[in-house]
Design an enzyme around this catalytic site. Structure first.
Site, PDB file in Angstrom:
ATOM      1  N   GLY A   9       7.126  41.706  21.064  1.00 31.54           N
ATOM      2  CA  GLY A   9       6.976  40.788  19.999  1.00 31.54           C
ATOM      3  C   GLY A   9       6.509  41.636  18.714  1.00 31.54           C
ATOM      4  N   HIS A  10       7.353  42.706  18.405  1.00 28.94           N
ATOM      5  CA  HIS A  10       7.335  43.521  17.497  1.00 28.94           C
ATOM      6  C   HIS A  10       8.704  44.381  17.131  1.00 28.94           C
ATOM      7  CE1 HIS A  10       6.547  46.934  19.866  1.00 28.94           C
ATOM      8  NE2 HIS A  10       5.676  46.253  20.442  1.00 28.94           N
ATOM      9  N   ALA A  11       8.806  44.879  16.023  1.00 23.73           N
ATOM     10  CA  ALA A  11       9.726  45.929  15.952  1.00 23.73           C
ATOM     11  C   ALA A  11       9.004  47.183  15.264  1.00 23.73           C
ATOM     12  CB  ALA A  11      10.945  45.518  14.747  1.00 23.73           C
TER      13      ALA A  11
ATOM     14  N   ARG B 280      11.919  43.021  19.522  1.00 26.96           N
ATOM     15  CA  ARG B 280      12.063  43.146  20.906  1.00 26.96           C
ATOM     16  C   ARG B 280      10.700  42.263  21.670  1.00 26.96           C
ATOM     17  NH1 ARG B 280      10.468  48.504  20.974  1.00 26.96           N
ATOM     18  NH2 ARG B 280      11.735  48.360  19.189  1.00 26.96           N
TER      19      ARG B 280
ATOM     20  N   ILE C  11       6.060  46.481  13.047  1.00 28.49           N
ATOM     21  CA  ILE C  11       6.131  45.172  12.413  1.00 28.49           C
ATOM     22  C   ILE C  11       5.949  44.178  13.378  1.00 28.49           C
ATOM     23  CG2 ILE C  11       7.571  43.640  10.898  1.00 28.49           C
ATOM     24  CD1 ILE C  11       9.491  46.230  10.335  1.00 28.49           C
TER      25      ILE C  11
END
Ligand code: TYD
Length: 132
Positions: A47-49, A94, A119
């Site tokens: 749940g982030h990049a 992802r 992020i």
């Protein structure tokens, strides 16, 4: 999308199999290794990049799905083999889901842990990816 499935060399013997990840298996210098385990049924990870970090994910045991988004398209990759992994380049959102019972996700990373490289907000990610 800037992702790639990479085969991990496998040494097969009657005594069992052995796979090895060395620096030249992945296109970056390995700075950190961590793993996800004991993931409860239905839980989601990721749940982030990342702004810079590249990662290589391997299902050491069991299986899980990786939902990828580069700001333009979405792709789902199922990982379920200890002898191949998914390279995720920087700038890709992802989410990891559908972990099978007892599954273990190995993560090989190009950087040490830096919270500032994350992020974690999807709208922020969308803005970030359109600016690139
Ligand atoms: P996070 O990267 O958000 O996990 P995931 O993407 O698998 O869902 O990290 C979860 C927590 O663990 C967060 O508080 C940061 C911490 N953490 C570290 O301290 N060091 C690390 O190397 C990693 C990957 C996470």
């Amino acid at each position: 999308m800037n992702i790639q499935i990479i085969a991990i060399p496998k040494i097969e013997e009657r005594r069992g199999n052995l796979s090895v990840i060395e620096n030249d298996t992945v296109p970056f210098d390995i700075k950190r290794v961590y793993y996800l385990y004991d993931v409860p049924s239905g839980a989601e990870r990721g749940g982030h990049a990342h702004k810079n970090l590249q990662q290589f994910l391997v299902a050491l045991s069991g299986s899980f799905d990786v939902v990828l988004n580069d700001g333009k398209e979405e792709k789902i990759v199922t990982l379920n083999k200890p002898y191949e992994g998914l390279l995720i380049n920087s700038g890709i959102w992802r989410e990891l889901q559908n972990f099978s019972s007892g599954s273990v996700c190995l993560v090989v990373a190009s950087e040490v842990y830096i919270e500032d490289d994350y992020i974690r907000d999807f709208d922020q990610f969308k803005n970030y990816s359109t600016r690139k």
